[in-house]
Design an enzyme around this catalytic site. Sequence first.
Site, PDB file in Angstrom:
ATOM      1  N   THR A 251       0.919  -1.114   0.000  1.00  0.00           N
ATOM      2  CA  THR A 251       0.000   0.000   0.000  1.00  0.00           C
ATOM      3  C   THR A 251       0.956   1.160   0.000  1.00  0.00           C
ATOM      4  O   THR A 251       2.153   0.964   0.171  1.00  0.00           O
ATOM      5  CB  THR A 251      -0.848  -0.073   1.278  1.00  0.00           C
ATOM      6  OG1 THR A 251      -1.676  -1.208   1.141  1.00  0.00           O
ATOM      7  CG2 THR A 251      -1.691   1.154   1.519  1.00  0.00           C
TER       8      THR A 251
ATOM      9  N   ASN B 216      -4.352  -3.463  -2.402  1.00  0.00           N
ATOM     10  CA  ASN B 216      -4.363  -4.492  -1.362  1.00  0.00           C
ATOM     11  C   ASN B 216      -3.025  -5.217  -1.361  1.00  0.00           C
ATOM     12  O   ASN B 216      -2.059  -4.739  -0.788  1.00  0.00           O
ATOM     13  CB  ASN B 216      -5.532  -5.471  -1.486  1.00  0.00           C
ATOM     14  CG  ASN B 216      -5.639  -6.353  -0.237  1.00  0.00           C
ATOM     15  OD1 ASN B 216      -5.222  -5.927   0.845  1.00  0.00           O
ATOM     16  ND2 ASN B 216      -6.156  -7.549  -0.366  1.00  0.00           N
TER      17      ASN B 216
ATOM     18  N   SER C 199     -11.217  -1.554   5.923  1.00  0.00           N
ATOM     19  CA  SER C 199      -9.798  -1.262   5.663  1.00  0.00           C
ATOM     20  C   SER C 199      -9.078  -0.922   6.961  1.00  0.00           C
ATOM     21  O   SER C 199      -9.698  -0.532   7.945  1.00  0.00           O
ATOM     22  CB  SER C 199      -9.718  -0.061   4.721  1.00  0.00           C
ATOM     23  OG  SER C 199      -8.376   0.375   4.592  1.00  0.00           O
ATOM     24  N   SER C 200      -7.757  -1.053   6.934  1.00  0.00           N
ATOM     25  CA  SER C 200      -6.934  -0.614   8.066  1.00  0.00           C
ATOM     26  C   SER C 200      -6.206   0.692   7.763  1.00  0.00           C
ATOM     27  O   SER C 200      -5.452   1.178   8.614  1.00  0.00           O
ATOM     28  CB  SER C 200      -5.894  -1.682   8.405  1.00  0.00           C
ATOM     29  OG  SER C 200      -6.517  -2.881   8.757  1.00  0.00           O
TER      30      SER C 200
ATOM     31  N   GLY D  14       0.845  -1.435   5.225  1.00  0.00           N
ATOM     32  CA  GLY D  14       1.132  -2.534   6.156  1.00  0.00           C
ATOM     33  C   GLY D  14      -0.096  -3.268   6.654  1.00  0.00           C
ATOM     34  O   GLY D  14      -0.012  -3.943   7.676  1.00  0.00           O
TER      35      GLY D  14
END
Length: 569
Positions: free
Chosen positions: A379, A399, A450-451, A471
């Site tokens: 990312t 991704n 999502s993170s 990450g």
Amino acid sequence: MKRLLVRGVFLLAAALPSFAHAAFTPSPIPPYAHGVVVSASPLASDAGIEIMKAGGNAIDGAVATAFALAVVYPEAGALGGGGFAVVHREGVGDLAFDFREVAPTAAYTAMFLDSTGTPDPKLSLESCRAAAVPGGVDGLLRLWQQQGSGQISRRALLAPAIRLARDGFRLPVDVAQDLNEHRAAFARSEAATRIFVRADHAEWKAGDLLVQTDLANTLDRIAAEGRAGFYLGQTAELIRATMLRGGGLISLDDLDEYHAELRAPLRGSFRGREIVVMPPPSSGGILLLQMLAMLERFPLDRVARDRVEWPHLFTEVARRAYADRAVHLGDPAFAVVPEHGLLEPRYVEARAASISLTRATPSDSVAAGDAEHYESDQTTHLSVLDAAGNAVALTATLNDTFGSGIVVEGAGFLLNNEMDDFSAKPGTTNLYGLTGGQANRIEPKKRPLSSMTPTLVLRDGKVEMALGSPGGPRIITSVLQVLIDCLVREVPLGTAVATPRIHAQWQPDLLYYEEGALTDSTIARLGGMGHEVVPYANRWIGRVNGATREDGGLIGSPDPRGGNAARGF
Ligand code: DON
């Protein structure tokens, strides 16, 4: 009782010397007066500065950088994927742009299950079905249109990216290495092999020229027609043809109907600052604010980064936050996300109260996954500040590294495999070992959880810092550690970014560390408290690209992990 325990632990800590060292060296970068761009590539940072020098603001600079990254950082380039941006516009306020991909209309909850009802990661990661409807082009153009300076034409905005694609660029060592390592992924499509494998099938070397003519033509159509140059007409037809050939689900209507969302950012306060972050469908913002709030209940000032109390507290806090993520978080248009409840002080207090200062709380053993086995770092995060006070923290992704590995034939860009960020089956894990529940199940037109955690730090209404990271789940904990270092321990951002990091996420019930993050004696003591501490075997825990506004000017702090670079003027 708690206070006594706290005191006991910290008295003990004071007796232990610290031996951990910084494994990465921050490069000293001068402060700039007018603008600074920090991204995964010097060429992309240059593109942003070129646009800002031509009269663009931080938003124009960020968008030009992101389009350039789609060329020079194909690992995560935003054309076939999506992302988030948290933006501060002087005189306007703080805005959250959500250009996350959406599931195609034909998507369905069981679409990645095999005949025995088991999730098939090959389908959710390596096939045309892995691709959700890309959001990058719509999002970046909206950002430029709504918050740009108005001084930069669309053609000028895309010019550096088009030039880099058409004339080619010299591969830096990190991209050459990534291309070589992912050759098997490119075998999934003829177009990917043609573009990303050397014609003579030799390994790429740093300095080789990578020319991307189809991509230059796609960018040209976007420059000429705006979003219609991607979501309609030739590009849309090319995407559809690739879908038809590969059994993918994205239709012409899905493309036409894609729209980025402008959302109200979430805000928290910490150490006299406002922390401005993405709301769902990012989990990053909520988790970051929740973990900061839990940590505030402990005497952080006395917790050095390399003493046993920090990794212990960090793991306990992360465990609780990521357990919430697995159950409660998803696209708010589809699932009831208790955003406020999760950040409510009494809730946070109750969660933090269950933390013992001397013992690890074992995570539930439900569906433990092996997050690091499936490492990928692709990312990309960029941070931009300008002299007028504007700021952008923007994270974009396909991704996995190079997304699905499938290039749209004739259009030259890689498709994401963001569908894997959904929970293919509640209770099972995804690429990052994250467990998901009903709130994040696959539904048509839904955004996967999502993170990504693009973050702005404001003081007295002015942006002091922009930051974020790639990450996967490690994004959130990387941003957290840098913030704690800067805001509690008053470490300069460049040093905080370079310091070795740790990571924990509820499941798997492990505490990972980068080399140099923990001393042997700390690791032994953590083991005695019930933590399973393991070295992080893959490359890096996060790559934080940040920038700060200080009295002397604007300072870029690229992460020394990888080929990140700050440019300014
Ligand atoms: O949105 C997410 O959380 C993931 N798709 C991000 C993936 C990522 O950061 C890849 N790098 N490790």
